[in-house]
Scaffold this motif. Structure first.
Motif, short mmCIF file in Angstrom:
data_model
loop_
_atom_site.label_atom_id
_atom_site.label_comp_id
_atom_site.label_asym_id
_atom_site.label_seq_id
_atom_site.Cartn_x
_atom_site.Cartn_y
_atom_site.Cartn_z
N THR A 28 0.58 -1.27 -0.12
CA THR A 28 0.09 -0.02 0.01
C THR A 28 0.80 1.34 -0.17
O THR A 28 1.86 1.22 0.55
N ASP A 52 -4.66 5.43 3.87
CA ASP A 52 -6.31 5.51 4.12
C ASP A 52 -6.62 4.27 4.76
O ASP A 52 -6.49 3.19 4.49
N ILE A 54 -9.50 3.32 6.20
CA ILE A 54 -10.63 2.36 6.01
C ILE A 54 -10.41 1.50 4.92
O ILE A 54 -10.78 0.51 4.65
N LYS A 55 -9.80 1.96 3.56
CA LYS A 55 -9.45 1.48 2.57
C LYS A 55 -8.51 0.24 2.90
O LYS A 55 -8.85 -0.71 2.21
N LEU A 56 -7.63 0.50 3.73
CA LEU A 56 -6.70 -0.53 3.92
C LEU A 56 -7.54 -1.91 4.77
O LEU A 56 -7.50 -2.95 4.42
N GLU A 58 -10.75 -2.49 4.47
CA GLU A 58 -11.56 -3.15 3.41
C GLU A 58 -10.72 -4.01 2.53
O GLU A 58 -11.19 -5.13 2.36
N ALA A 59 -9.56 -3.80 2.32
CA ALA A 59 -8.96 -4.44 1.37
C ALA A 59 -8.41 -5.68 2.05
O ALA A 59 -8.37 -6.96 1.66
N LYS A 62 -11.35 -8.03 2.29
CA LYS A 62 -11.67 -8.78 0.81
C LYS A 62 -10.76 -9.74 0.61
O LYS A 62 -10.90 -10.94 0.14
#
Length: 125
Positions: A28, A52, A54-56, A58-59, A62
């Motif tokens: 990242t 970020d 939140i994006k981390l 979520e990744a 997933k």
């Protein structure tokens, strides 16, 4: 912008999951360091700038498994200042003997490896 510390709790059941999570976080942008923490090594600690969280998270959900954002804050660990090279030299100089000077051998003076041709001229003529 100051470096931030992000702690994410990730459900990782095996070493393969841990290394997958570490690789994902390390790739990242803005991440300076990644470490595992917690009793069962289920927390990923990320230090970096402009990450970020939140994006981390979520990744990680997933790609790895259930992930919860635990903490986002400023990194309070102070970085080490580079040492003064003059002080390091003085410490070495006063506490150790200096290295010995290089030794140069002149083999020709001792007669090793030096071959002179015998005089073949005739002295009678």
């Amino acid at each position: 912008m100051a470096k931030q510390k992000i702690v994410i709790k990730v459900q990782m059941s095996s070493d393969k999951c841990r290394s997958k999570a570490m690789a994902l976080v390390a790739s990242t942008g803005g991440v300076d360091s990644v470490a595992l923490a917690g009793d069962s090594k289920d927390q990923v600690v990320v230090v970096g700038e402009g990450v970020d969280s939140i994006k981390l998270t979520e990744a990680l959900r997933k790609k790895v498994g259930d992930a919860q954002l635990v903490q986002v804050g400023e990194n309070k660990k102070e970085e080490k200042k580079p040492a003064d090279p003059v002080a390091e030299y003085n410490q070495w100089y006063y506490h150790h003997y200096p290295p010995p000077p290089p030794v140069v051998y002149d083999h020709r003076a001792a007669g090793y490896g030096y071959y002179s041709q015998p005089d073949t001229s005739c002295s009678i003529m």
